[in-house]
Design an enzyme around this catalytic site. Structure first.
Site, PDB file in Angstrom:
ATOM      1  CG  ASP A   7      -1.915   0.891   1.473  1.00 30.94           C
ATOM      2  OD1 ASP A   7      -2.748   1.635   0.124  1.00 30.94           O
ATOM      3  OD2 ASP A   7      -1.964   1.883   2.365  1.00 30.94           O
ATOM      4  CB  SER A   8       0.125   4.866  -0.608  1.00 37.27           C
ATOM      5  OG  SER A   8      -1.146   4.957  -0.165  1.00 37.27           O
ATOM      6  CB  CYS A  70      -2.258   1.184  -2.601  1.00 33.74           C
ATOM      7  SG  CYS A  70      -2.520   2.218  -3.029  1.00 33.74           S
ATOM      8  CD  GLU A 150      -3.106   8.529   6.984  1.00 29.43           C
ATOM      9  OE1 GLU A 150      -1.358   8.054   7.509  1.00 29.43           O
ATOM     10  OE2 GLU A 150      -2.703   6.803   5.937  1.00 29.43           O
ATOM     11  CB  CYS A 180      -9.975   5.361  -0.801  1.00 28.52           C
ATOM     12  SG  CYS A 180      -8.690   6.431   0.209  1.00 28.52           S
ATOM     13  CG  HIS A 182      -6.637   5.962   4.136  1.00 26.31           C
ATOM     14  ND1 HIS A 182      -5.633   4.798   3.296  1.00 26.31           N
ATOM     15  CD2 HIS A 182      -6.250   6.656   5.004  1.00 26.31           C
ATOM     16  CE1 HIS A 182      -4.415   5.706   3.476  1.00 26.31           C
ATOM     17  NE2 HIS A 182      -4.425   6.403   4.506  1.00 26.31           N
TER      18      HIS A 182
HETATM   19  N1  DGL Z   1      -4.131   3.687  -0.619  1.00 25.64           N
HETATM   20  C1  DGL Z   1      -4.864   4.402  -1.558  1.00 25.64           C
HETATM   21  C2  DGL Z   1      -5.318   4.337  -1.899  1.00 25.64           C
HETATM   22  O1  DGL Z   1      -6.208   3.340  -1.517  1.00 25.64           O
HETATM   23  C3  DGL Z   1      -4.917   5.893  -0.716  1.00 25.64           C
HETATM   24  C4  DGL Z   1      -3.931   6.711  -0.166  1.00 25.64           C
HETATM   25  C5  DGL Z   1      -3.748   7.084  -1.364  1.00 25.64           C
HETATM   26  O2  DGL Z   1      -3.913   8.388  -1.957  1.00 25.64           O
HETATM   27  O3  DGL Z   1      -2.049   6.707  -1.042  1.00 25.64           O
HETATM   28  O4  DGL Z   1      -5.927   4.417  -2.852  1.00 25.64           O
END
Ligand code: DGL
Length: 247
Positions: A7-8, A70, A150, A180, A182
């Site tokens: 993930d990012s 992600c 976050e 997403c 989050h």
């Molecule tokens: N993990 C990203 C997503 O699911 C969200 C956070 C980001 O923008 O890196 O798209």
């Protein structure tokens, strides 16, 4: 089965939670690119470059499968990653779209996709749903939810105001795609906003169902071994993991 989860940043832990609960996996290696999050506001080439660099990180481990938790990575980098990888790399968009079908959403029922700017701009969800015949799709970027999660804001005034801002012209959908990593953390607030009426599509649950169909997985008695790595502040990420994975 040993899997990697990329993930990012921290958000992919929402997918890890579902993977742990499924009890199918022996080992989960998680890598969050915390030094460079968010990806959702970056352009395609940058997202692909970062994702290929993450693939190099996973070369240090013996894994059978890599899941890109992600959505933004899933939207842009899967083909490039698969070309360079020794094991399959699976994203969360296809499984999310399949989950809409599984929940028996009718073709003309309203579907709302919320995701980062990059994911919405990629049109991946919209195209895949249209190919299946869904014809009442609304897709909006709701990037402000990412830093709020976050910050540990999962409900309350600020989130309510942000939902009103994003959803002021949106009527209650039949299915709400949490596009997403989050957004599962604010799923209660999102659901409440729409009178608890939409079916929520959650990447973690969807990817587990997808893997169940495509792989012969055996349930184990024990929880998997989870190893967490990050490009920055790994201790911070492990702390978040303790909170998120136990809630
Ligand atoms: N993990 C990203 C997503 O699911 C969200 C956070 C980001 O923008 O890196 O798209």
């Amino acid at each position: 089965m040993r899997i990697g989860v990329f993930d990012s940043g921290a958000g992919g832990l929402s997918v890890v939670k579902s993977l742990i609960e499924s009890k199918y996996f022996d080992k989960i290696i998680y890598y969050g690119d915390t030094a460079r999050v968010p990806y959702g506001i970056k352009d395609k080439n940058t997202i692909i470059r970062y994702s290929l660099e993450a693939l190099e990180f996973f070369n240090n481990f013996d894994i059978d499968l890599l899941i890109t938790a992600c959505n933004t990575v899933s939207a842009y980098a899967l083909d490039d990653m698969n070309q360079q990888s020794k094991y399959p790399v699976i994203g969360v968009i296809k499984s999310g779209v399949m989950a809409v079908e599984k929940h028996n959403i009718k073709k003309d029922e309203p579907i709302l996709i919320i995701a980062t700017r990059a994911t919405i701009a990629s049109n991946q969800y919209q195209t895949a749903l249209r190919e299946l015949g869904y014809n009442n799709i609304t897709a909006i970027q709701t990037g402000l939810f990412v830093p709020m999660v976050e910050e540990g804001i999962f409900d309350g005034e600020v989130l309510d105001a942000t939902m009103r801002y994003y959803f002021k012209d949106i009527s209650t959908p039949s299915a709400l795609i949490l596009g997403c990593t989050h957004f599962p953390l604010i799923s209660n607030s999102l659901s409440n906003y729409f009178n608890n009426s939409p079916t929520l599509i959650h990447s973690g649950e969807a990817i587990v169902n997808y893997l169940e169909e495509g792989y012969s997985l055996k349930q184990r008695k024990d929880k998997p071994e989870l190893k967490i790595f990050a490009s920055e502040n790994v201790l911070g990420l492990r702390k978040i993991a303790k909170i998120w994975l136990s809630s």
